[in-house]
Enzyme design. Structure first.
Site, PDB file in Angstrom:
ATOM      1  CE1 TYR A  70      -4.334  -1.067  -0.213  1.00 25.03           C
ATOM      2  CE2 TYR A  70      -3.438  -2.881   1.066  1.00 25.03           C
ATOM      3  CZ  TYR A  70      -4.443  -2.353   0.278  1.00 25.03           C
ATOM      4  OH  TYR A  70      -5.548  -3.097  -0.038  1.00 25.03           O
ATOM      5  CG  HIS A 122     -14.431   0.126  -1.773  1.00 26.06           C
ATOM      6  ND1 HIS A 122     -14.255  -0.543  -2.958  1.00 26.06           N
ATOM      7  CD2 HIS A 122     -15.644  -0.252  -1.325  1.00 26.06           C
ATOM      8  CE1 HIS A 122     -15.330  -1.290  -3.216  1.00 26.06           C
ATOM      9  NE2 HIS A 122     -16.186  -1.116  -2.241  1.00 26.06           N
ATOM     10  N   PRO A 218     -16.202   1.604 -21.524  1.00 27.87           N
ATOM     11  CG  PRO A 218     -13.891   1.928 -21.727  1.00 27.87           C
ATOM     12  CD  PRO A 218     -15.008   1.958 -20.740  1.00 27.87           C
TER      13      PRO A 218
END
Ligand code: APR
Length: 254
Positions: A70, A122, A218
């Site tokens: 992280y 989140h 997309p």
């Protein structure tokens, strides 16, 4: 990519909407160069499965490894900027009477683009919290080699303030997003595979309550067949296009 055609009915629906909710995911930051979970697995990290790093069990077993993974992702965020898709969502917020952005992204780019009415479902990678008591911590002593730093109050390991697999989402953020989704008259779902629950349920609540559902992606997702409008383009193209169609220059904001 050039501008894409925006259906007139969609432009009109957005321009006249009173309550708009947007749900975003990793795809919205793709054009900023933020690696998705999978793309992040290069070099040293290539041999780890992200699903095995982003769990409470992984942190218990290998706290230093998870912290470092992280830390690297956090440092990478210093080198990226919001893209036109982020700015378009901040623009929509300023133009409609009531707006909420619910994001699954932990990169903080929506906030940097000016979004204010926002829930980060989140968490946010820029924040660090105590793994035992949950308090947000902004300073700590240098850690011992191979370990995460420790909480200055209780000495437990520190961890990123993000939601790992198998963990609960922040209840207040989720409740607010659910409530606004059920009240929305238009919902934009951009850059998310719409597969990770509970966030993936939000568009269904909105649609069920009669909102116009717009997908920006997309690629096809499980949501595509429920959407009233699908803009098959990158969000950095489609979202600014949507704004300029709903509020043409010279037309003025509401
Ligand atoms: N513009 C819009 N969408 C894009 C773009 C783009 N430029 N590029 C890719 N996408 C789409 C992809 O087609 C895909 O549907 O973005 C989506 C990204 O999907 P995921 O990587 O699954 O991201 P997300 O939906 O945010 O994942 C949800 O799962 O990995 C966990 O906790 C993590 O918050 C994350 C959650």
């Amino acid at each position: 990519m050039d501008a894409i055609p925006i259906p007139r009915t969609l432009a009109a629906a957005l321009a006249s909407a009173r309550r708009v909710v947007a749900l975003t995911g990793a795809g919205v930051s793709a054009e900023s160069g933020v690696p998705t979970f999978r793309d992040a697995q290069t070099g040293l990290w290539a041999r780890f499965d992200p699903r095995e790093l982003a769990t409470p069990a992984a942190f218990e077993r290998h706290p230093g490894l998870v912290w470092n993974w992280y830390a690297e992702r956090r440092e990478a965020l210093g080198r990226v900027s919001p893209n036109p898709g982020h700015y378009a969502l901040a623009d929509i917020e300023r133009r409609v009477p009531a707006f909420l952005l619910a994001t699954q992204n932990v990169d903080g780019l929506h906030g940097r683009a000016g979004s204010r009415a926002m829930v980060e479902l989140h968490g946010n990678l820029a924040r660090t919290r105590c793994s035992r008591e949950g308090r947000i911590v902004s300073r700590w002593d240098a850690p011992r080699d191979g370990e995460p730093p420790r909480c200055p109050h209780c000495s437990a390991f520190l961890r990123p303030d993000v939601v790992w697999f198998e963990e609960m989402l922040p209840a207040d953020a989720l409740a607010r997003a659910e409530e606004e989704a059920r009240r929305a008259d238009l919902m934009i779902v951009a850059g998310t595979s719409a597969e990770v629950y509970p966030a993936a349920a939000l568009p269904r609540y909105a649609k069920g309550a009669g909102a116009v559902l717009v997908e920006v992606n997309p690629h096809e997702t499980p949501l595509s067949r429920f959407a009233d409008h699908v803009l098959r383009a990158p969000s950095g193209v489609a979202l600014p296009g949507l704004v300029s169609s709903a509020w043409p220059v010279g037309g003025g904001a509401k």
